[in-house]
Each structure stands twice: as C-alpha cells, then as structure tokens.
Scaffold this motif. Structure first.
Motif, PDB file in Angstrom:
ATOM      1  N   GLU A  31      -0.996   1.689  -2.076  1.00  0.00           N
ATOM      2  CA  GLU A  31       0.597   2.472  -1.281  1.00  0.00           C
ATOM      3  C   GLU A  31       0.619   1.222  -0.154  1.00  0.00           C
ATOM      4  N   GLN A  61       4.176  -0.081  -0.588  1.00  0.00           N
ATOM      5  CA  GLN A  61       5.384   1.093   0.056  1.00  0.00           C
ATOM      6  C   GLN A  61       5.042   0.056   1.515  1.00  0.00           C
ATOM      7  N   VAL A  64       9.760   0.103  -4.726  1.00  0.00           N
ATOM      8  CA  VAL A  64       9.115   1.334  -3.691  1.00  0.00           C
ATOM      9  C   VAL A  64       8.910   0.873  -1.893  1.00  0.00           C
ATOM     10  N   ARG A 104       9.032  -0.642   1.294  1.00  0.00           N
ATOM     11  CA  ARG A 104       9.718   0.149   2.353  1.00  0.00           C
ATOM     12  C   ARG A 104      10.164  -0.910   3.561  1.00  0.00           C
ATOM     13  N   SER A 113      14.180  -1.363  -1.606  1.00  0.00           N
ATOM     14  CA  SER A 113      13.755   0.786  -0.522  1.00  0.00           C
ATOM     15  C   SER A 113      13.595  -0.148   0.584  1.00  0.00           C
TER      16      SER A 113
END
Length: 569
Positions: free
Chosen positions: A319, A343, A366, A368, A390
């Motif tokens: 992530e 992310q 996903v 970010r 995202s």
C-alpha cells in the motif's frame, strides 16, 4: 431424630460463622479498595469531564464506579480503567493497596511525577498502561518484582535514564512499550531473556550502540520498533532465521549501515518493513519480492544503488512504497503497475530515467499520491495517467519531461496538488486544468508553456490556494475570473509575457500573502495617471511579499499605498 438434629446444628452454625467472617473480611477489603480509589481522586487536581467528581461517591458501591471492575468471587477491584478522562494529577501510594488489581489503564491523561514504589506489592498485576502522560524520572526497576506482569506500556512520557536491566527478569512479559521518552544507553544483551515477548517498542528515545544479537533470537516476537534512536552497526544476514512471527520491523531514523539483510524473506509474515533514514548501502535484495504480505515498505534516505527490481511487482498487498533519495537508477520497472493495492508511491530524488510507463496507472485505481520528482525521467507525460482516478497528489517536478501536458490530466477530479515545475513542457495549458474543483496547489514554474490563460468561464478553482506559473512564455491578460479563486494565498505569475492593465481583481484575493508579477508587460490603466491598482491591493490585509518590478508601470503612486498591509516585507 433428636440426636440427628443435635448433630446438624453445630455444623450449620459453623458454616454460618465462616460465611459471616468471609463477608466481613470482603467488606473490610472492599473498604480498603474504596479508600485507595478515593485517595487517587484526592490526588487529581483537574477532572476535566467531572467523571470522578460526579461518579466516585460514597452513595454507590465502589464496584459500580466508572472505570472500576470488581471480581464476582472476591468482590475486590481487579480492573481500573480511567484512560482518556482528561485527568491531571499524581498517582498516590495508596493505589498500591489494591491487592487484587490485575489491570491498570491510566493512559491519555495528564498524570505526572513518578510511579509509586508501593506498586511492587501488587503481585497480581498483568497489565499496566501509563501511555501518554507526563511521568518523569527513571523507569522503575521494581517492575521486575511483579511475577505475573505481561504488558507494560509507558510510551509518550518523559522518562529518563537507562532501561533498568532488572526489567528483563520479568519473564512473562509479552509487550514492552517504552517509546517516545528520553531513555538513554544501550539495549542490554539480557533482553533475550524475554522469550515470551511479542511486541517491543523502544522507538523515539536516545538509545545508542549496537542491537544485541539476543534480540533476534526471541522467536515469539511479532513487532519490533526501534525507530528514531542512534542505534548503529550492521544487521545480521540471518536476521529473520529465528523471527518467524515478525510482522513489523521498524528501524528507521538510526545509524545502521551495511547491506539490507539478504535473508529478509525468512520473515515471511512481515507487513511493515521500515528501514529509511539510515546508512544502508548496496542493492535492494531481490528476496524482498517474496514478502507477499508486505503492505508498507520504507527504504528512503539510504545509500542504495542499482535499479528498482522487477520483483517489486510481486508485492500485491503493498500500500505504501517510499524509496526517496536513495541514488536508485535505471528505468521504472513495468511490474510496478501490478501493485494494485498501492496508495502512496514516493521515489523522489533518485536517478531514475527513461520514459514514464504508459500502463503505470492501468491497475492503480486506489493510488492517492505519486511523487516521481527530481529524477531523470524524459519523454512525455502519458495521457493514461487519468486512470489513477484516486490521485490527490501528483508530483513530476524537476525531470526532463517534454511535450504538451495531456488534457486528460484535468480529468483527475480528486487531484489536490499538481506539481510539474522545472521540466521542458510546451504548448498551451489545457483548459481542463482550470476546472479541477478540488485542486489546492498548481506549480508549472520553469517550463515553456505558451498561449494565454482561458477566459473567464474556464477558471473554476474554488479551492485553489497556491498557483505558480512563473518562468514560462505565457501571454495575454489575466482573466477577471481569477478572483473567483478566493482562497489563493500565494500567486506567482512573474517572468512571462502577460500584458494589459494591472488586474484590479487581485484585490479580491483577500487571503493573498505572496504576489509575484515581476518581468511581464503590465501597464497602468489609461484612464488615470496614478497606479490605481494599489487601491484594490489594500484589501489584501495579509499581503507580506509584493513583487511588481520590470513592468512598464509608468504612473504616480496613489496615497492608498500607505494603506497596504502593515505586514508587508
């Protein structure tokens, strides 16, 4: 029949007497507990939420007080949980009379002073949590006298001195959490005695020297947090051979050197690996790609070399991947697009080169934040980046990117910050950029953008706070609708070819702190001999820096100049 009754009567009397004695003893003991807790109440100098003031009273049984749990068998206090109640004060020695106490949680309050020595009498203690208070002094050595102690949490206080060696005799300890204090000295070899330990957190102290090898032989260890100290030396190659249960290895912000252990894959349950801000050198071990449970990988600020491995794409649960300022080189591996759970990606400040993969965002729905700044990337920005739907932060600054900015970037409706400064981008700025309603910061500084800003209808930027367009080849006038971006506090459009009367609409930017329009072709309004735009700038009461030089502003200064913000530098 009479003789039988005569036999039972003494037995009943004996049982009744025994029961009454036990009841009386329990009542007296509970009174002792009550007195201990009332002593604590009297030592509290501030009860923010009036919990103790209104609830700990003699009108109700101590077992019904908030935060108090009594055993059903002995009717004695076994649990005291007054965490996060806004209490300020000290801990009285009388609390050491709670002889049946098993668990004490006083975390997230404002207790200060020292922990009373009388706690050493509480031989049933299993759990102590004094986290997030203001305790001072040494970590008490008498914790080693608590034979049942399993969890000791004293993080986020102001304890000083060394970690007492005696504490390592508390053989039942499962978690020892002493982070965020001011502890000094070394981690002693005796720590290896804690063979039941699952969580060791000594981060954010002032510990020095080497980490004892005995620590890496605690096979029950699941979380090891030693970050933000001054620990040094090499990590053993076989660091994971005896740590099969390890899920967290956090060693960032120390002075470790040598190579990242090649046997790191033996910690097959690792979820967090944090090695950033050290002096590790060499290559990233290929076997890191076998850590398929890894969710967080911090490698930044080391002296690593070579390329980012293709094996990184095997970390399907990753992530967060930070490897900034590591001297990494070569292209961005195509396998990175397989990180479907990613992310946050930060590869800033390396020597990565080649083009940005077109499929980078293909499976990263996903993602970010992506920071690929300060590298050697070349070629064009792929329009396929719009698939990173995202994204809130996109940083591609300080590279060698060329060509036009794809209009598709404007489709990233969640984007909050877009930084492309110091590249070689050309052509007009797409109008879609000026309709990104969530954008807070845009920096296109130091490129070769041309053309004019879109007309009034194109500036729908209600959340924009920072806009940097300086050092480009932009022309035309400044649209009046810029004033609709009323939250701007930093605006830099200097060193372009903007023209026309100096925009009075700047005065509607009431939060403005910094305005740079240097080296353009702004003029005064032809209807006045005065530079009347200063009248509007007096509305910018927070203005600290105003740069208007190298413009053909031939006119007189109005009296309103004296009304400019008093904070102006």
């Amino acid at each position: 029949m009479k003789s039988k009754t005569n036999f039972l009567f003494p037995l009943v009397v004996s049982i009744l007497h025994h029961f009454l004695v036990l009841s009386a003893t329990a009542e007296v003991s509970l009174k002792t507990d009550e007195a201990s807790l009332l002593a604590l109440k009297s030592y509290v100098t501030s009860d923010t939420y009036d919990v103790l003031t209104s609830n700990w009273t003699l009108t109700t049984s101590v077992c019904n007080w908030i935060g108090v749990t009594c055993s059903s068998r002995h009717q004695r206090v076994i649990v005291l949980d007054i965490s996060n109640m806004g209490l300020i004060g000290t801990i009285p020695p009388q609390l050491g009379n709670l002889s049946f106490l098993v668990s004490l949680d006083i975390s997230s309050n404002g207790f200060h002073g020292i922990l009373p020595r009388k706690f050493a009498n509480l031989h049933r203690f299993e759990f102590i949590n004094g986290t997030s208070n203001m305790f001072t002094g040494d970590i008490p050595s008498w914790f080693s006298l608590l034979p049942e102690l399993q969890h000791l949490h004293l993080a986020f206080n102001s304890f000083t001195g060394i970690i007492p060696p005696a504490i390592y005799n508390a053989s039942k300890l499962e978690s020892l959490v002493l982070g965020f204090n001011q502890l000094q000295g070394e981690i002693p070899n005796e720590i290896g005695n804690l063979q039941n330990l699952t969580w060791l957190s000594l981060g954010s102290n002032q510990l020095t020297s080497l980490v004892p090898l005995s620590l890496f032989n605690i096979s029950s260890l699941q979380r090891l947090v030693l970050m933000n100290n001054s620990l040094s030396g090499n990590l053993p190659v076989d660091i994971c051979s005896n740590l099969p249960e390890l899920t967290v290895l956090a060693l960032s912000d120390n002075e470790f050197d040598g190579q990242i252990p090649s046997g790191i894959d033996k910690c097959s349950k690792l979820q967090i690996l944090s090695l950033s801000f050290n002096k590790f050198s060499g290559v990233i071990p290929r076997k890191i790609g076998k850590l398929n449970m890894l969710s967080i990988l911090y490698l930044g600020r080391n002296d690593l070399e070579d390329e980012i491995l293709e094996e990184i794409g095997n970390l399907r649960n990753l992530e967060i991947f930070y490897a900034q300022n590591c001297s990494l080189s070569g292209p961005l591996p195509s396998s990175i697009s397989k990180l479907t759970s990613l992310q946050l990606l930060n590869l800033y400040g390396n020597k990565l080169s080649g083009t940005l993969p077109r499929d980078l965002c293909l499976n990263m729905s996903v993602l970010r934040a992506m920071d690929l700044g300060n590298n050697l990337f070349s070629g064009r920005i792929p329009k396929e980046f719009e698939n990173c739907t995202s994204l809130s932060d996109l940083f591609l600054r300080e590279n060698n990117l060329i060509g036009e900015l794809p209009r598709e970037i404007g489709n990233l409706f969640n984007l909050g910050r877009l930084d492309l400064h110091y590249n070689f981008l050309t052509g007009p700025i797409p109008s879609t950029i000026f309709n990104m309603s969530n954008i807070r910061g845009i920096s296109f500084l130091g490129n070769f953008f041309t053309g004019s800003l879109p007309p009034d209808k194109g500036l729908g930027l209600p959340n924009l706070e920072e806009l940097y367009l300086g050092y480009n080849n932009l022309t035309g006038s400044i649209p009046h609708s810029l004033s609709n971006a009323s939250n701007i506090f930093r605006l830099g459009i200097g060193y372009n070819n903007f023209s026309g009367p100096f925009p009075r609409s700047f005065g509607n930017l009431r939060h403005l702190e910094y305005l740079n329009v240097n080296d353009n072709h702004f003029t005064k309004e032809p209807s006045s001999q005065e530079l009347i735009f200063f009248n509007s700038l007096t509305n910018c009461r927070h203005l600290r820096q105003l740069w208007i030089g190298y413009n053909p502003l031939n006119g007189n200064l109005p009296a309103s100049v004296g009304n400019l913000s008093s904070s102006l530098d």
